[in-house]
Design an enzyme around this catalytic site. Structure first.
Site, short mmCIF file in Angstrom:
data_model
loop_
_atom_site.label_atom_id
_atom_site.label_comp_id
_atom_site.label_asym_id
_atom_site.label_seq_id
_atom_site.Cartn_x
_atom_site.Cartn_y
_atom_site.Cartn_z
N LYS A 112 45.68 28.85 40.98
CA LYS A 112 45.55 30.30 40.79
C LYS A 112 45.28 30.99 42.07
O LYS A 112 44.52 30.39 42.92
CB LYS A 112 44.76 30.53 39.63
CG LYS A 112 43.15 30.29 39.81
CD LYS A 112 42.21 30.68 38.73
CE LYS A 112 40.94 30.06 39.00
NZ LYS A 112 40.15 30.03 37.46
N ASN A 129 49.88 41.00 31.24
CA ASN A 129 48.43 40.65 31.71
C ASN A 129 47.96 41.55 32.81
O ASN A 129 48.79 42.17 33.47
CB ASN A 129 48.39 39.36 32.16
CG ASN A 129 48.63 38.91 33.73
OD1 ASN A 129 47.74 39.35 34.48
ND2 ASN A 129 49.87 38.63 33.87
N GLY A 166 44.17 40.60 37.43
CA GLY A 166 43.60 41.23 38.54
C GLY A 166 42.72 40.21 39.65
O GLY A 166 41.96 40.26 40.16
N LEU A 167 43.48 38.88 39.61
CA LEU A 167 42.95 37.73 40.62
C LEU A 167 41.78 37.44 40.57
O LEU A 167 41.14 37.34 41.57
CB LEU A 167 43.54 38.47 42.18
CG LEU A 167 44.68 38.95 42.23
CD1 LEU A 167 45.00 39.33 43.84
CD2 LEU A 167 46.01 37.87 42.08
N CYS A 200 51.23 40.80 43.54
CA CYS A 200 50.42 40.73 42.31
C CYS A 200 50.30 42.36 41.93
O CYS A 200 50.11 43.21 42.77
CB CYS A 200 49.23 40.52 42.49
SG CYS A 200 47.96 40.76 40.81
#
Lengths: 255, 303
Positions: B45, B69, B72-73, B130
């Protein structure tokens, strides 16, 4: 505890009322050990509308019969599809998932408090406590008498107290209105239900310095701690409800 | 016996099935379900320089044949990674790839430099796509100048396999793939999630706290496949295809369209062992069709 993906057979699908049903499932092999508070992820049918698995608390386990039950509320398409399962059907399940309620200390005064579908994990917990020498008080809240579920099952495991919002059975109001909370001094409260109910119970516990664990029901995708969707804000940062929970001590939550 | 292994430059993959970033944790979460060393690789991840708490809840919404989704990292940062995660993942007998993200070019460069020093990490996936962070992330992947700059600067400090993960939220993804190639990327992976949203009509509110989020799952597969096909025809570097792959048939579509390898993402949420099923399915397909090497079908429809 090793998690499994398994096809489980429906032994019984019992309708409780128009919104709730009980699924009894069995495994071809021996059921794994499960703990009260843990949950399962059920694959519905793989249709586009019910793409993700649905999480449900383990309601009750019968190791000698090699079965366990899920208490399910029909809340949408997924649960509606599951409500139509028949004896002999199979469903794909990932289990057992999540942490569990902690065991109380010896001689502690225990209250189990649940509302609506949130009563689901408390039957398993009550039985588990009985097996470990505890007799809890059990306080359950429902909207009305027609909504009361599994009364006898809970009553067999502890002193039972009831509230209904319309007063049609038990005391009128919410569980936090019940006089049992003022008449008794509890050491620990285990709670599961709608969030406003759990927050009200948490407030009661804080005010009375009672230890309190709640079981959360956040939206989740994976159930195994990788999608990071079901997070809850805690004093230790955002944590996954599925792996760090679903049971949290209220002191860990930012409630 | 079908040959499934291949190389991207000097990096050997035992097979072309990889687990996608953000859907496979750090791999350890899957050890109950199967032996992850059977995979060609796992992309961990997203990792950032600093600790990130991610976005507020709710972060997820189920949509037809997919999900949105807006995580947000969320991650504990590179210090934590080096100290606590690396010792565990370096034991895995598969290619362990770190997905790298940042708010500024310097973040990416610092991160890439530090991961370059980790012996057991043979590749990074540069996440310039992202959609769920305010700063950085997709900005780098949707503006050609920024994309070029971040890839160029990372390439200067990163000597191992550099995979650039592309955003589908652009008019012409080929332009970005070509930039990655020109700036020395060893391969590109595509697609990241498609920017989308959902509204909860009962509560009359957006379903996600951030309003918009990234769409994944079978719903995005046709878009992903089209982009993989376009990019594979345009670049010489290998293309890693992903987006809505749920089974081996989906995976094979990507190979036929030009992907040299595939990543499995959202499908792992529903079946944590799906990557192994996909791997077996690919092998069966090649056997049935009489191919002896996966490479024979890569880009087959373009021949």
């Amino acid at each position: 505890m090793t998690k499994r993906i398994e096809s489980l057979r429906v032994v019984e699908n019992k309708k409780i009322n128009k919104d709730y049903f009980l699924l009894r499932l069995t495994s071809q092999g021996k059921l794994p050990e499960m703990k009260p508070g843990q949950f399962v992820q059920v694959k519905v049918d793989g249709s586009p509308e019910t793409f993700l698995r649905r999480p449900f608390s383990v309601h009750d386990v019968n190791y000698s019969g090699n079965t366990f039950r899920l208490l399910i509320q029909i809340a949408g398409k997924g649960t509606e599809t599951l409500s139509r399962l028949s004896t002999g059907d199979s469903i794909n399940v990932i289990y057992p998932l999540g942490n569990s309620f902690s065991l109380p200390e010896k001689n502690e005064n225990i209250l189990l408090a649940g509302g609506g579908c949130g009563i689901a994990p408390l039957l398993f917990l009550a039985r588990y406590l009985n097996e470990n020498g505890f007799t809890p008080d059990i306080l359950l809240g429902f909207r009305s008498s027609e909504r009361v579920m599994e009364y006898d099952e809970y009553a067999a495991l502890g002193r039972i107290f009831l509230t209904t919002e319309d007063g049609s059975m038990g005391k009128k109001g919410f569980i936090t209105d019940h006089p049992v909370l003022t008449a008794n001094r509890y050491d620990v409260v285990y709670c599961c239900g709608p969030e406003p109910m759990m927050k009200a119970m948490a407030a009661y516990c804080r005010a009375n310095s009672v230890r309190c664990e709640v079981s959360l029901e956040n939206l989740m995708a994976c159930g195994i701690g990788v999608c990071l969707c079901c997070t809850v804000e805690t004093v230790r940062g955002n944590l996954c409800t599925c792996t760090e929970g679903p049971v949290f001590n209220i002191n860990d939550l930012k409630w | 016996m079908v040959k499934l292994d291949f190389n991207i430059n000097d990096l050997h993959f035992k097979n072309p099935v990889l687990a996608a970033s953000g859907t496979f944790g750090y791999g350890v979460e899957f050890r109950d379900f199967f032996d992850i060393s059977q995979l060609g690789g796992i992309v961990l991840k997203a990792t950032t320089l600093e600790v990130r708490e991610g976005n507020p809840y709710p972060r997820m919404a189920e949509t037809p044949a997919g999900m949105l989704n807006s995580v947000g990292l969320q991650n504990k940062g590179i210090d934590h990674f080096e100290k606590n995660i690396y010792p565990v993942v370096s034991e895995f007998n598969t290619n362990v790839i770190v997905n790298v993200n940042g708010s500024y070019v310097e973040d990416y460069v610092t991160l890439a430099g530090r991961i370059n020093a980790l012996e057991k990490i043979p590749a990074i996936e540069l996440n310039i796509s992202c959609p769920n962070v305010k700063k950085g992330g997709m900005i780098f992947g949707t503006d050609p100048k920024s994309a070029r700059e971040v890839i160029r600067e990372v390439r200067k400090v990163y000597s191992k396999q550099l995979i650039v993960k592309l955003s589908p939220n652009v008019t012409d993804i080929v332009e970005f793939a070509l930039i990655a190639e020109e700036e020395g990327a060893d391969s590109v992976s595509l697609i990241n999630t498609l920017l989308g949203m959902a509204v909860d009509v009962k509560r009359m509110k957006p379903s996600l706290a951030t309003v918009t989020g990234g769409l994944s799952g079978p719903a995005v597969k046709p878009v992903a496949l089209r982009m993989v096909w376009q990019v594979a025809k345009a670049v010489r570097i290998p293309v890693i295809g992903l987006g809505g792959i749920m089974n081996s048939r989906d995976a094979i579509e990507f190979f036929l369209a030009g992907a040299s390898a595939i990543q499995v993402g959202t499908a792992s949420f529903i079946n944590p062992a799906v990557t192994i099923d996909i791997l077996k399915g690919i092998e069966n397909y090649l056997n049935e069709k009489g191919f002896s090497d996966i490479r024979e079908i890569i880009g087959y429809i373009n021949n």
